[in-house]
Scaffold this active site. Structure first.
Site, PDB file in Angstrom:
ATOM      1  N   ARG A  37      41.257  48.938  36.275  1.00  0.00           N
ATOM      2  CA  ARG A  37      40.567  50.197  36.001  1.00  0.00           C
ATOM      3  C   ARG A  37      41.512  51.395  36.114  1.00  0.00           C
ATOM      4  O   ARG A  37      41.385  52.367  35.372  1.00  0.00           O
ATOM      5  CB  ARG A  37      39.381  50.366  36.954  1.00  0.00           C
ATOM      6  CG  ARG A  37      38.208  49.446  36.622  1.00  0.00           C
ATOM      7  CD  ARG A  37      37.053  49.612  37.583  1.00  0.00           C
ATOM      8  NE  ARG A  37      35.900  48.843  37.151  1.00  0.00           N
ATOM      9  CZ  ARG A  37      34.785  48.695  37.847  1.00  0.00           C
ATOM     10  NH1 ARG A  37      34.675  49.291  39.027  1.00  0.00           N
ATOM     11  NH2 ARG A  37      33.774  47.983  37.370  1.00  0.00           N
ATOM     12  N   LYS A 200      20.107  33.270  35.656  1.00  0.00           N
ATOM     13  CA  LYS A 200      18.666  33.518  35.614  1.00  0.00           C
ATOM     14  C   LYS A 200      18.223  34.277  34.372  1.00  0.00           C
ATOM     15  O   LYS A 200      18.797  35.301  34.004  1.00  0.00           O
ATOM     16  CB  LYS A 200      18.245  34.306  36.861  1.00  0.00           C
ATOM     17  CG  LYS A 200      18.430  33.541  38.163  1.00  0.00           C
ATOM     18  CD  LYS A 200      17.912  34.351  39.345  1.00  0.00           C
ATOM     19  CE  LYS A 200      18.026  33.564  40.643  1.00  0.00           C
ATOM     20  NZ  LYS A 200      17.498  34.339  41.800  1.00  0.00           N
ATOM     21  N   GLY A 357      30.642  41.257  35.015  1.00  0.00           N
ATOM     22  CA  GLY A 357      31.524  40.741  36.058  1.00  0.00           C
ATOM     23  C   GLY A 357      31.928  39.291  35.900  1.00  0.00           C
ATOM     24  O   GLY A 357      33.114  38.954  35.845  1.00  0.00           O
ATOM     25  N   GLY A 380      27.464  46.840  35.413  1.00  0.00           N
ATOM     26  CA  GLY A 380      26.115  47.347  35.173  1.00  0.00           C
ATOM     27  C   GLY A 380      26.004  48.173  33.916  1.00  0.00           C
ATOM     28  O   GLY A 380      25.028  48.073  33.173  1.00  0.00           O
TER      29      GLY A 380
END
Length: 399
Positions: A37, A200, A357, A380
């Protein structure tokens, strides 16, 4: 890109430029262990320095819960920024309650200085997007540049509030990310195939719902595929599956059919009876599953089927691994498909955009992290973009 300004639209010469970066990087024993980053921030910093501007970096780091906590001080990240930039970098400590000392330090710094401000989350107003805190931050600069797409999904004082108080633009990393994402789903070259994996279904309902309207084919892998297989009346043995979401899975498939989006599920699986590295395993067709086994990866037939779908695509968007990639040999499906996409990208046959991620880790594991068209390090924010949600940090740069 026409919706907001970039560095090309703003005169940075001898200006105090607030740069919202994402210095929330992994640190061990006081040293940065992954500077990805930071490296993506460097082009923006160099442009400011080149024009004798002062780059004043704002960032959060960890979760200090609105209190000053030396454990979360950004001072420890400064050496890594200096190393990546090849330029001296200063540090300004503040609790953000009073920035008068910071104002003076910035004023006294010579042209071309790069200064890292203390953790924005040392003040509770950061995460509540407090107007007064945003004003204090804005008082430090003359121009605001957001170069932190990974924090753009948060409406915080330093990501959204300040952008309304100063002339605002996207930094080079933000600009590159938004251009890549536009190629992925905004205005992609078709056909578009999305690869979605992970554990999930429940965490990716919004994602799946948005993709059905935007892609031509949807590959579902990982443990979430087990939920769809179960919903289709197939046994998944002792595999991880959200069996209570069977109706939801079938609804998604019905919507996909209505939206003319092909859903590609595994046709075979790599099955083991113990989840551990190099555990004994076999390949089973999904219609002949051992009731005592666990599906830990897609099988060879599924890999070839996915490759066939990729062959027909011009754009590939990827979020989530196809199996338990951290544990050999259950990484084979993810690794083979990742390498296949990378090779077609190298040949100019597809535009490939990936993020999230686990996805970044999986592509790094496959050795192709730098071989896709673009790999987003934004977790996110990337997921919310794929879900079709507006990102406050981007919206604030518009108009």
């Amino acid at each position: 890109m026409a919706d907001f300004k970039t560095l090309d639209d703003i005169d940075l010469t001898k200006k105090r430029v607030l740069v919202r970066a994402d210095l929330n990087v992994p640190v061990a024993n006081g040293k940065v262990t992954d500077a990805t980053r930071i490296e993506r921030l460097i082009p923006t910093l160099r442009e400011i320095v080149k024009r004798d501007g002062k780059a004043i970096i704002l960032s959060h780091f960890g979760r200090p819960k609105g209190e000053v906590n030396p454990e979360f001080s950004l001072e420890m990240v400064v050496p890594a920024v200096a190393d990546a930039l090849g330029h001296q970098v200063g540090f300004i400590a503040t609790d953000w309650a009073d920035v008068s000392a910071a104002q003076q330090a910035i004023e006294e710094a010579p042209a071309g200085s790069v200064l890292v401000m203390e953790n924005t989350r040392f003040h509770p107003g950061e995460e509540t997007n407090d107007t007064e805190l945003a004003k204090r931050m804005a008082s430090l600069g003359e121009i605001y540049v957001n170069d932190a797409f990974s924090a753009a999904h948060r409406a915080h004082a330093s990501t959204e509030g300040v952008a309304h108080l100063l002339p605002a633009a996207a930094g080079r990393a933000m600009q590159e990310e938004l251009r890549a994402l536009e190629k992925g789903l905004g205005a992609p070259e078709r056909p578009v195939i999305a690869i979605v994996g992970g554990a999930k279904v429940s965490t990716k309902l919004d994602l799946l719902g948005n993709l059905l309207k935007k892609v031509d084919a949807l590959v579902i892998g990982g443990a979430m595929a087990n939920t769809f297989l179960h919903a289709g009346g197939l046994s998944v043995g002792k595999s991880l599956a959200e069996k209570d979401l069977a109706e939801t899975a079938n609804t998604i498939r019905d919507r996909a059919e209505a939206d003319h989006c092909a859903v590609i599920l595994p046709i075979d699986a790599t099955v083991a009876w113990h989840f551990e590295a190099n555990a004994p395993h076999r390949f089973y067709g999904v219609e002949a599953m051992d009731p005592d086994g666990m599906i830990l990866d897609v099988g060879p037939g599924s890999i070839e089927r996915i490759k066939g779908a990729i062959d027909e695509a011009k754009t590939v968007v990827w979020n989530g691994p196809l199996g338990a990639f951290e544990t050999e040999p259950f990484d084979k499906g993810t690794v083979e498909i990742a390498k296949y996409v990378a090779e077609r990208t190298r040949k100019g046959l597809v535009v490939s955009v990936a993020g999230g991620g686990d996805t970044v880790s999986a592509l790094a594991h496959a050795g192709v992290k730098d071989k896709f068209t673009y790999v987003s390090t934004a977790g996110g924010a990337f997921l919310e973009w794929m879900e079709g949600k507006p990102l406050p940090g981007v919206e604030a740069l518009k108009g």
